[in-house]
Motif scaffolding. Structure first.
Motif, mmCIF file in Angstrom:
data_model
loop_
_atom_site.group_PDB
_atom_site.id
_atom_site.type_symbol
_atom_site.label_atom_id
_atom_site.label_comp_id
_atom_site.label_asym_id
_atom_site.label_seq_id
_atom_site.Cartn_x
_atom_site.Cartn_y
_atom_site.Cartn_z
ATOM 1 N N GLU A 1 10.879 -10.111 -3.782
ATOM 2 C CA GLU A 1 10.503 -9.216 -4.895
ATOM 3 C C GLU A 1 9.127 -9.551 -5.460
ATOM 4 O O GLU A 1 8.406 -8.660 -5.914
ATOM 5 N N LEU A 2 8.711 -10.819 -5.401
ATOM 6 C CA LEU A 2 7.379 -11.159 -5.922
ATOM 7 C C LEU A 2 6.267 -10.576 -5.035
ATOM 8 O O LEU A 2 5.168 -10.291 -5.524
ATOM 9 N N THR A 3 6.558 -10.380 -3.758
ATOM 10 C CA THR A 3 5.577 -9.728 -2.875
ATOM 11 C C THR A 3 5.425 -8.264 -3.323
ATOM 12 O O THR A 3 4.307 -7.754 -3.439
ATOM 13 N N ASP A 4 6.560 -7.618 -3.593
ATOM 14 C CA ASP A 4 6.514 -6.212 -4.036
ATOM 15 C C ASP A 4 5.767 -6.090 -5.374
ATOM 16 O O ASP A 4 4.925 -5.214 -5.552
ATOM 17 N N VAL A 5 6.075 -7.012 -6.287
ATOM 18 C CA VAL A 5 5.401 -6.993 -7.598
ATOM 19 C C VAL A 5 3.900 -7.241 -7.407
ATOM 20 O O VAL A 5 3.057 -6.598 -8.047
ATOM 21 N N GLY A 6 3.570 -8.157 -6.480
ATOM 22 C CA GLY A 6 2.166 -8.490 -6.228
ATOM 23 C C GLY A 6 1.393 -7.314 -5.661
ATOM 24 O O GLY A 6 0.265 -7.035 -6.080
ATOM 25 N N LYS B 1 2.788 0.511 -1.940
ATOM 26 C CA LYS B 1 4.022 0.508 -1.141
ATOM 27 C C LYS B 1 4.086 1.625 -0.104
ATOM 28 O O LYS B 1 4.958 1.604 0.760
ATOM 29 N N HIS B 2 3.155 2.564 -0.170
ATOM 30 C CA HIS B 2 3.157 3.665 0.805
ATOM 31 C C HIS B 2 2.130 3.468 1.928
ATOM 32 O O HIS B 2 2.054 4.296 2.838
ATOM 33 N N THR B 3 1.321 2.425 1.838
ATOM 34 C CA THR B 3 0.217 2.276 2.808
ATOM 35 C C THR B 3 0.749 1.833 4.177
ATOM 36 O O THR B 3 1.474 0.838 4.279
ATOM 37 N N SER B 4 0.368 2.569 5.208
ATOM 38 C CA SER B 4 0.876 2.272 6.561
ATOM 39 C C SER B 4 0.054 1.159 7.207
ATOM 40 O O SER B 4 -1.079 0.866 6.789
ATOM 41 N N ALA B 5 0.627 0.579 8.260
ATOM 42 C CA ALA B 5 -0.069 -0.461 9.029
ATOM 43 C C ALA B 5 -1.376 0.095 9.598
ATOM 44 O O ALA B 5 -2.407 -0.583 9.584
ATOM 45 N N GLU B 6 -1.345 1.335 10.065
ATOM 46 C CA GLU B 6 -2.536 1.949 10.668
ATOM 47 C C GLU B 6 -3.662 2.044 9.647
ATOM 48 O O GLU B 6 -4.817 1.773 9.942
ATOM 49 N N GLU B 7 -3.288 2.430 8.411
ATOM 50 C CA GLU B 7 -4.293 2.559 7.354
ATOM 51 C C GLU B 7 -4.861 1.177 6.975
ATOM 52 O O GLU B 7 -6.061 1.023 6.766
ATOM 53 N N ASN C 1 -5.899 -13.335 6.751
ATOM 54 C CA ASN C 1 -5.326 -14.210 5.717
ATOM 55 C C ASN C 1 -4.122 -13.456 5.151
ATOM 56 O O ASN C 1 -4.287 -12.448 4.459
ATOM 57 N N MET C 2 -2.923 -13.914 5.471
ATOM 58 C CA MET C 2 -1.711 -13.214 5.031
ATOM 59 C C MET C 2 -1.376 -13.655 3.608
ATOM 60 O O MET C 2 -1.125 -14.835 3.348
ATOM 61 N N THR C 3 -1.358 -12.673 2.717
ATOM 62 C CA THR C 3 -1.279 -12.997 1.292
ATOM 63 C C THR C 3 0.076 -12.630 0.693
ATOM 64 O O THR C 3 0.914 -12.018 1.353
ATOM 65 N N LEU C 4 0.275 -13.050 -0.562
ATOM 66 C CA LEU C 4 1.519 -12.770 -1.296
ATOM 67 C C LEU C 4 2.735 -13.337 -0.559
ATOM 68 O O LEU C 4 3.756 -12.659 -0.402
ATOM 69 N N VAL C 5 2.605 -14.588 -0.106
ATOM 70 C CA VAL C 5 3.714 -15.273 0.567
ATOM 71 C C VAL C 5 4.508 -16.056 -0.474
ATOM 72 O O VAL C 5 3.936 -16.822 -1.271
ATOM 73 N N PHE C 6 5.822 -15.836 -0.465
ATOM 74 C CA PHE C 6 6.695 -16.509 -1.439
ATOM 75 C C PHE C 6 7.902 -17.163 -0.794
ATOM 76 O O PHE C 6 8.762 -17.680 -1.501
ATOM 77 N N TYR D 1 -4.090 -9.217 4.362
ATOM 78 C CA TYR D 1 -3.040 -8.199 4.406
ATOM 79 C C TYR D 1 -1.837 -8.741 3.640
ATOM 80 O O TYR D 1 -1.536 -9.942 3.715
ATOM 81 N N PRO D 2 -1.094 -7.872 2.969
ATOM 82 C CA PRO D 2 0.122 -8.341 2.300
ATOM 83 C C PRO D 2 1.182 -8.721 3.342
ATOM 84 O O PRO D 2 1.224 -8.126 4.421
ATOM 85 N N THR D 3 2.019 -9.700 3.015
ATOM 86 C CA THR D 3 3.053 -10.133 3.960
ATOM 87 C C THR D 3 4.281 -9.238 3.807
ATOM 88 O O THR D 3 5.310 -9.627 3.245
ATOM 89 N N THR D 4 4.089 -8.016 4.264
ATOM 90 C CA THR D 4 5.134 -6.993 4.277
ATOM 91 C C THR D 4 5.269 -6.538 5.730
ATOM 92 O O THR D 4 4.448 -6.928 6.582
#
Ligand code: G3P
Length: 280
Positions: A262-267, A84-90, A130-135, A109-112
């Motif tokens: 919330e499932l994206t965050d849990v994922g 949850k702390h990882t930046s877009a740049e990283e 491939n945008m992942t953790l889509v709910f 990449y996570p869909t955040t």
């Protein structure tokens, strides 16, 4: 051999090249493979081992290089590390590095918010994502908007249907809703049905016309044993709550959509924990 009437691309969901080879042996084809940190943690070669960060990344690279050699014409998805702390740049820094590992990579990449920023820049640089953790349909609309202008084939969207089913919602409805919404668009995003748990999921995804699906080896084997059928006329999971279609305007900026789930965050939490558990 792939049945002629099958339009959906079939991917293996696995972090183990031995499974790629095994699937090729019994199925005769594969259009691609998806990996993620949890699947790398399930690779038998990581069992009981601890790695430095560099070693673990080197191991992941070895896995996707081997998969890429087995299916050079296919697509191989590689996921960046993100908590949850990882930046877009990283994420982007990792994405660029991983994209150079093999010629047929899609970067997950996570869909955040941060993941979408990284994806937006990635597609501008010509990378495949491939945008992942889509709910949710809103997340799918945001991915469409953030990657506008990308070439078809360069953007996959991975809704995780099994995890919605797990909490009593009909994940397959989400696939249907996103496909319907994307019909109004320019077709630059391909829907990749993920978190497939059983043959019903696989067949329903094919029947709905999902562009791609990714499945564990076990389900692909069941499918092969059933003679590679391409229809599922009986999938009516009445115990699951329907997910209703939302009327959304794809022409809006991606920031206009509600991308939180919330499932994206849990994922994200689960992927990062599985990866970190391998570190010494
Ligand atoms: O393709 C996504 C998949 O690896 C996640 O599956 O079964 O952990 O929800 P699952």
């Amino acid at each position: 051999m792939k049945p002629e009437n099958l339009r959906t691309k079939i991917f293996l969901d696995s972090g183990d090249p031995a499974e790629t080879k095994e699937t090729m042996a019994f199925l005769g084809f594969l259009d691609g493979q998806t990996t993620n940190p949890s699947l790398i943690a399930k690779n038998p070669e990581t069992a009981g081992k601890k790695f430095t960060r560099e070693e673990l990344l080197g191991f992941y690279r070895g896995v996707v290089e081997e998969v890429s050699r087995v299916i050079p014409e296919g697509s191989v998805s590689i996921e960046v590390y993100a908590d949850k702390h990882t930046s877009a740049e990283e994420m982007l820094r990792q994405g660029r590095e991983m994209f150079a590992w093999i010629p047929n990579a899609h970067i997950k990449y996570p869909t955040t918010r941060e993941g979408l920023k990284a994806a937006q820049q990635s597609v501008k640089e010509g990378m495949r994502v491939n945008m992942t953790l889509v709910f949710s349909q809103q997340q799918a609309a945001a991915v469409y908007a953030a990657t506008r202008g990308a070439k078809r084939g360069n953007v996959f969207l991975s809704p995780f249907i099994g995890r919605l089913d797990d909490r009593g919602e009909n994940g397959m409805d989400l696939i249907e809703n996103i496909l319907k919404m994307y019909q109004k668009g320019d077709g630059h995003v391909e829907v990749l049905t993920a978190s497939v748990r059983n043959l019903h999921h696989l067949l329903a995804a094919v029947q709905l016309g999902s562009d791609i699906l990714t499945s564990p080896l076990k389900v692909l084997r069941e499918w092969a044993q059933a003679g590679l059928p391409a229809r599922e006329d009986f999938y009516k999971p009445e115990a699951l709550t329907p997910i209703l279609y939302e009327e959304l305007n794809l022409e809006q900026d991606w920031t206009a959509f509600d991308i939180s789930h919330e499932l994206t965050d849990v994922g994200v939490e689960r992927f990062s924990a599985d990866w970190n558990a391998l570190l010494s």
